[in-house]
Design an enzyme around this catalytic site. Structure first.
Site, PDB file in Angstrom:
ATOM      1  N   ASP A   6       0.866  -1.172   0.000  1.00 49.39           N
ATOM      2  CA  ASP A   6       0.000   0.000   0.000  1.00 49.39           C
ATOM      3  C   ASP A   6       0.907   1.227   0.000  1.00 49.39           C
ATOM      4  OD1 ASP A   6      -2.817   1.036   0.316  1.00 49.39           O
ATOM      5  OD2 ASP A   6      -1.857   2.005   2.034  1.00 49.39           O
ATOM      6  N   ASN A  65      -1.137  12.952  -5.639  1.00 52.04           N
ATOM      7  CA  ASN A  65      -2.175  13.401  -6.570  1.00 52.04           C
ATOM      8  C   ASN A  65      -2.566  14.847  -6.300  1.00 52.04           C
ATOM      9  OD1 ASN A  65      -2.542  11.151  -8.199  1.00 52.04           O
ATOM     10  ND2 ASN A  65      -4.071  10.245  -6.862  1.00 52.04           N
ATOM     11  N   HIS A 117      -2.953  14.103 -11.064  1.00 49.50           N
ATOM     12  CA  HIS A 117      -3.237  12.677 -11.269  1.00 49.50           C
ATOM     13  C   HIS A 117      -2.263  12.018 -12.249  1.00 49.50           C
ATOM     14  CE1 HIS A 117      -6.753  12.387  -8.744  1.00 49.50           C
ATOM     15  NE2 HIS A 117      -7.095  13.576  -9.186  1.00 49.50           N
ATOM     16  N   ASP A 175      -0.378   8.611 -11.571  1.00 50.15           N
ATOM     17  CA  ASP A 175      -0.348   7.491 -12.513  1.00 50.15           C
ATOM     18  C   ASP A 175       1.081   7.026 -12.761  1.00 50.15           C
ATOM     19  OD1 ASP A 175      -3.094   7.622 -12.696  1.00 50.15           O
ATOM     20  OD2 ASP A 175      -3.118   8.485 -14.723  1.00 50.15           O
ATOM     21  N   ASP A 226      -4.245   2.433  -4.793  1.00 52.22           N
ATOM     22  CA  ASP A 226      -2.792   2.350  -4.607  1.00 52.22           C
ATOM     23  C   ASP A 226      -2.402   1.083  -3.847  1.00 52.22           C
ATOM     24  OD1 ASP A 226      -3.872   3.125  -2.162  1.00 52.22           O
ATOM     25  OD2 ASP A 226      -2.218   4.463  -1.674  1.00 52.22           O
TER      26      ASP A 226
END
Length: 182
Positions: A64, A72, A77, A81, A107
């Site tokens: 995680d 973000n 974003h 990514d 994530d």
């Protein structure tokens, strides 16, 4: 039978064959995350369950990303990514030919290796996941919490039990702060 009759009879079969091929391709694509190329939860679970029952030394890993929302929110974003794709690549590389990795969603990632002795080890995974990621000239600090469960530590080789134990291990690592593996 003349050639026209034969061709007319074969057209529906050709159409169904093409349609079947498209459906198979769509199904395969649905089992892969479009951003990372890793297996999705559904595609990974079936394969991981099979590996879990067949390999006594199997190791299940959950990952995680820590403070991913901040990446973000701060960098956008597209930067997030890039971090997700880098994480996927690092986890998949760590697994090598002896395991499979998945993006479970958001994530969160998972992996199973048939024998952890064929990997660089959990400390190496943690180090790889904590390497910064570059996005449009910006260096993004990345860290991840990693939990794991060895099949040998389970009374029965059930993937659901291994995932539960790895999840507890991951949250214990989060409790010790960033950049931890438990």
């Amino acid at each position: 039978m003349d050639a026209v009759t034969i061709a007319a009879a074969g057209l529906p079969a050709l159409g169904w064959a093409l349609h079947g091929g498209l459906l198979i391709r769509r199904l395969a694509t649905a089992r892969r995350d479009p951003l990372t190329g890793l297996h999705t939860r559904a595609g990974w679970t079936a394969r991981a369950d099979h590996l879990m029952t067949r390999h006594a030394n199997a190791l299940v890993v959950l990952v995680d990303l820590d403070d991913f929302k901040a990446i973000n929110d701060t960098h956008g974003h597209a930067a997030g990514d890039t971090v997700l794709a880098a994480t996927a690549d690092r986890l998949s590389t760590w697994c090598g030919r002896h395991g499979i990795a998945a993006r479970l969603g958001g994530d969160e990632f998972a992996a199973i290796v048939t024998d952890p002795g064929h990997t660089a080890g959990l400390p190496a995974l943690r180090a790889a996941l904590d390497e910064p990621v570059t996005h449009h000239g910006h260096t993004l600090r990345v860290s991840a919490s990693v939990g794991h469960c060895h099949r040998a530590h389970l009374p029965l080789p059930a993937l659901t039990d291994a995932l539960s134990a790895a999840d507890k291990s991951m949250y214990a690592a989060k409790g010790h702060g960033r950049r931890n593996t438990h």
